[in-house]
Design an enzyme around this catalytic site. Structure first.
Site, PDB file in Angstrom:
ATOM      1  N   HIS A   1       0.845  -1.203   0.000  1.00 58.17           N
ATOM      2  CA  HIS A   1       0.000   0.000   0.000  1.00 58.17           C
ATOM      3  C   HIS A   1       0.884   1.259   0.000  1.00 58.17           C
ATOM      4  O   HIS A   1       0.732   2.139  -0.847  1.00 58.17           O
ATOM      5  CB  HIS A   1      -0.913  -0.047   1.245  1.00 58.17           C
ATOM      6  CG  HIS A   1      -1.682   1.210   1.517  1.00 58.17           C
ATOM      7  ND1 HIS A   1      -3.056   1.266   1.478  1.00 58.17           N
ATOM      8  CD2 HIS A   1      -1.274   2.461   1.872  1.00 58.17           C
ATOM      9  CE1 HIS A   1      -3.450   2.499   1.781  1.00 58.17           C
ATOM     10  NE2 HIS A   1      -2.383   3.244   2.029  1.00 58.17           N
ATOM     11  N   GLU A   2       1.833   1.316   0.946  1.00 58.06           N
ATOM     12  CA  GLU A   2       2.682   2.515   1.056  1.00 58.06           C
ATOM     13  C   GLU A   2       3.552   2.674  -0.195  1.00 58.06           C
ATOM     14  O   GLU A   2       3.744   3.793  -0.679  1.00 58.06           O
ATOM     15  CB  GLU A   2       3.558   2.459   2.311  1.00 58.06           C
ATOM     16  CG  GLU A   2       2.792   2.360   3.633  1.00 58.06           C
ATOM     17  CD  GLU A   2       1.745   3.448   3.834  1.00 58.06           C
ATOM     18  OE1 GLU A   2       1.850   4.505   3.205  1.00 58.06           O
ATOM     19  OE2 GLU A   2       0.805   3.205   4.616  1.00 58.06           O
TER      20      GLU A   2
ATOM     21  N   HIS B   1       1.915   4.377  -3.099  1.00 58.88           N
ATOM     22  CA  HIS B   1       1.735   5.831  -2.938  1.00 58.88           C
ATOM     23  C   HIS B   1       2.854   6.621  -3.642  1.00 58.88           C
ATOM     24  O   HIS B   1       2.667   7.775  -4.003  1.00 58.88           O
ATOM     25  CB  HIS B   1       1.708   6.226  -1.458  1.00 58.88           C
ATOM     26  CG  HIS B   1       0.353   6.078  -0.818  1.00 58.88           C
ATOM     27  ND1 HIS B   1      -0.819   6.415  -1.458  1.00 58.88           N
ATOM     28  CD2 HIS B   1      -0.020   5.637   0.407  1.00 58.88           C
ATOM     29  CE1 HIS B   1      -1.846   6.182  -0.645  1.00 58.88           C
ATOM     30  NE2 HIS B   1      -1.394   5.708   0.483  1.00 58.88           N
TER      31      HIS B   1
ATOM     32  N   GLU C   1      -6.410   6.103  -1.309  1.00 54.11           N
ATOM     33  CA  GLU C   1      -6.199   5.036  -0.328  1.00 54.11           C
ATOM     34  C   GLU C   1      -6.775   3.707  -0.815  1.00 54.11           C
ATOM     35  O   GLU C   1      -6.176   2.650  -0.600  1.00 54.11           O
ATOM     36  CB  GLU C   1      -6.814   5.444   1.013  1.00 54.11           C
ATOM     37  CG  GLU C   1      -6.163   6.672   1.639  1.00 54.11           C
ATOM     38  CD  GLU C   1      -4.668   6.502   1.867  1.00 54.11           C
ATOM     39  OE1 GLU C   1      -4.223   5.364   2.113  1.00 54.11           O
ATOM     40  OE2 GLU C   1      -3.937   7.501   1.775  1.00 54.11           O
TER      41      GLU C   1
ATOM     42  N   ASP D   1      -4.791   0.290  -1.337  1.00 54.86           N
ATOM     43  CA  ASP D   1      -5.196  -0.989  -0.727  1.00 54.86           C
ATOM     44  C   ASP D   1      -5.243  -2.095  -1.787  1.00 54.86           C
ATOM     45  O   ASP D   1      -4.735  -3.198  -1.564  1.00 54.86           O
ATOM     46  CB  ASP D   1      -6.584  -0.858  -0.087  1.00 54.86           C
ATOM     47  CG  ASP D   1      -6.530  -0.210   1.295  1.00 54.86           C
ATOM     48  OD1 ASP D   1      -5.425  -0.085   1.864  1.00 54.86           O
ATOM     49  OD2 ASP D   1      -7.609   0.152   1.800  1.00 54.86           O
TER      50      ASP D   1
ATOM     51  N   HIS E   1      -9.408   7.333   4.068  1.00 57.68           N
ATOM     52  CA  HIS E   1      -9.439   5.863   4.116  1.00 57.68           C
ATOM     53  C   HIS E   1     -10.891   5.384   4.214  1.00 57.68           C
ATOM     54  O   HIS E   1     -11.691   5.981   4.922  1.00 57.68           O
ATOM     55  CB  HIS E   1      -8.671   5.339   5.333  1.00 57.68           C
ATOM     56  CG  HIS E   1      -7.258   5.818   5.402  1.00 57.68           C
ATOM     57  ND1 HIS E   1      -6.915   6.985   6.042  1.00 57.68           N
ATOM     58  CD2 HIS E   1      -6.113   5.296   4.903  1.00 57.68           C
ATOM     59  CE1 HIS E   1      -5.609   7.161   5.927  1.00 57.68           C
ATOM     60  NE2 HIS E   1      -5.096   6.163   5.237  1.00 57.68           N
TER      61      HIS E   1
ATOM     62  N   ARG F   1     -12.483  -1.656   3.367  1.00 52.47           N
ATOM     63  CA  ARG F   1     -11.063  -1.855   3.039  1.00 52.47           C
ATOM     64  C   ARG F   1     -10.840  -3.342   2.752  1.00 52.47           C
ATOM     65  O   ARG F   1      -9.989  -3.700   1.940  1.00 52.47           O
ATOM     66  CB  ARG F   1     -10.157  -1.414   4.210  1.00 52.47           C
ATOM     67  CG  ARG F   1     -10.183   0.069   4.459  1.00 52.47           C
ATOM     68  CD  ARG F   1      -9.056   0.507   5.371  1.00 52.47           C
ATOM     69  NE  ARG F   1      -7.801   0.642   4.634  1.00 52.47           N
ATOM     70  CZ  ARG F   1      -6.763   1.364   5.050  1.00 52.47           C
ATOM     71  NH1 ARG F   1      -6.813   2.001   6.198  1.00 52.47           N
ATOM     72  NH2 ARG F   1      -5.649   1.434   4.335  1.00 52.47           N
TER      73      ARG F   1
HETATM   74 ZN   LIG Z   1      -2.219   5.258   2.335  1.00 48.25          ZN
END
Ligand SMILES: [Zn+2]
Length: 367
Positions: A206-207, A210, A267, A271, A329, A335
């Site tokens: 996920h990070e 980004h 976000e 995910d 989020h 999620r």
């Molecule tokens: Zn994030």
């Protein structure tokens, strides 16, 4: 001004102020009771002396073993991102070239800072909560002002070690995982890779994404503001992103309040991409270390259960209503279900027939 001063100090003043402050929070969040005093104290100490509390936290809760194993996982997921970028049909070769440069330049910060912050200039007085808080604010302001004119310190952390969260910093091109998130249910030293890849592995992914999405693409591998995408790539990205906007915009937060598909786009995309990268990394694990059936579930099933476990949460209606309008989020249930519904592998390992609620058609995919 009087109100702001009281409001910002209320938590450190005698009980009538604390109670009045909580009455305000209660209306906004639906909280039924004030958190226990020790929890509030830990939180304030973490805010003001994060790397003092953090040092002790790391000693007790984060061993060298956990650091080595998570770092190994991060490398596996970065390798998966490399392969994923190569396989993308919508991104031009020119942009991919830049993406590889950026991916290789990402620094991984795991657990805690290499050098601990020096708080010796901050005077802490037993029995003076308000004074301690005010001196801590002054200390922090001074620390920030002292940065002016100096080179950026990329080793500094934006979160304290006990924090249960993670972030990608576009201006430094690094990913940061405090020791607080490298604990169960996100990371469990006693669990096998199937569970850990599905949980914290997908968060690592996920990070990472980004750094390459609509925000991250505006910064280059040095963290300088330079968009390295072609217009055609940006358009292709947005077309795929529109699918995710529609999907999540159809979910209900509470009563008649729907999620905002645009607010949560970045976000949600992270995910979905994070799960893809973690899944790829799990498939690449060495065949010499096979994962068997455990607790009655196959490794592939445990991977998805690992993801579901980390987003278990309990929210009041007031909180759900507030966060639907402010939080980028999605709430925990979406999620989980929003992501797996886009994942053909999930449908396969849990035998969901086409048209069932857990199968999104058409499935959205960016990464
Ligand atoms: Zn994030």
């Amino acid at each position: 001004m009087r109100w702001h001063l009281l409001n910002s100090s209320a938590e450190f003043l005698p009980k009538p102020f604390v109670d009045e402050n909580f009455a305000f929070t209660r209306i906004l969040t639906g909280a039924k009771q004030l958190r226990p005093r020790w929890k509030r104290c830990v939180q304030y100490t973490d805010t003001d002396l994060g790397e003092v509390v953090g040092k002790v936290f790391v000693q007790r809760a984060f061993g060298a073993d956990a650091k080595a194993r998570t770092l190994e996982m991060v490398h596996a997921i970065e390798h998966a991102m490399d392969q994923d970028l190569q396989s993308l049909t919508w991104m031009s070769d020119q942009t991919k070239k830049q993406a590889f440069v950026k991916l290789r330049a990402i620094a991984n910060k795991i657990g805690y800072p290499d050098t601990w912050r020096d708080y010796s200039a901050l005077r802490i007085v037993r029995g003076d909560a308000l004074g301690n808080s005010q001196r801590a604010n002054a200390f922090e302001l001074h620390r920030q002002l002292a940065k002016i004119g100096k080179p950026v310190d990329k080793t500094e952390w934006g979160m304290t070690p006990p924090t249960v969260n993670a972030y990608y910093n576009p201006q430094e091109n690094n990913i940061n995982f405090p020791a607080g998130i490298l604990q169960p249910p996100f990371y469990n030293n006693a669990a096998d890779d199937a569970v850990n890849f599905g949980a914290v592995g997908a968060v690592v992914g996920h990070e990472l994404t980004h750094g390459f999405d609509d925000e991250g693409r505006q910064f280059d591998e040095q963290g300088n503001l330079r968009d390295w995408w072609t217009d055609a790539d940006a358009k292709a990205f947005e077309e795929r992103a529109a699918c995710i906007v529609n999907q999540y915009g159809g979910y209900t937060a509470v009563d008649d309040v729907k999620l905002n598909g645009k607010l949560t786009l970045g976000e949600n995309t992270a995910d979905n991409g994070g799960m893809r990268l973690a899944w790829m990394a799990l498939q690449e694990r060495p065949a010499t270390k096979p994962l068997g059936v455990s607790d009655g579930f196959t490794p592939e099933q445990r991977f998805f259960i690992g993801w579901a476990q980390i987003w278990c949460q309990n929210r009041t209606e007031e909180m759900a209503r507030m966060l639907a309008t402010t939080d980028p989020h999605s709430p925990g249930p979406y999620r989980v279900n929003g992501v797996v519904a886009n994942f053909p592998e999930f449908q396969k390992v849990f035998k969901c027939p086409p048209g069932s609620p857990m199968v999104n058609s058409p499935a959205c995919r960016v990464w």
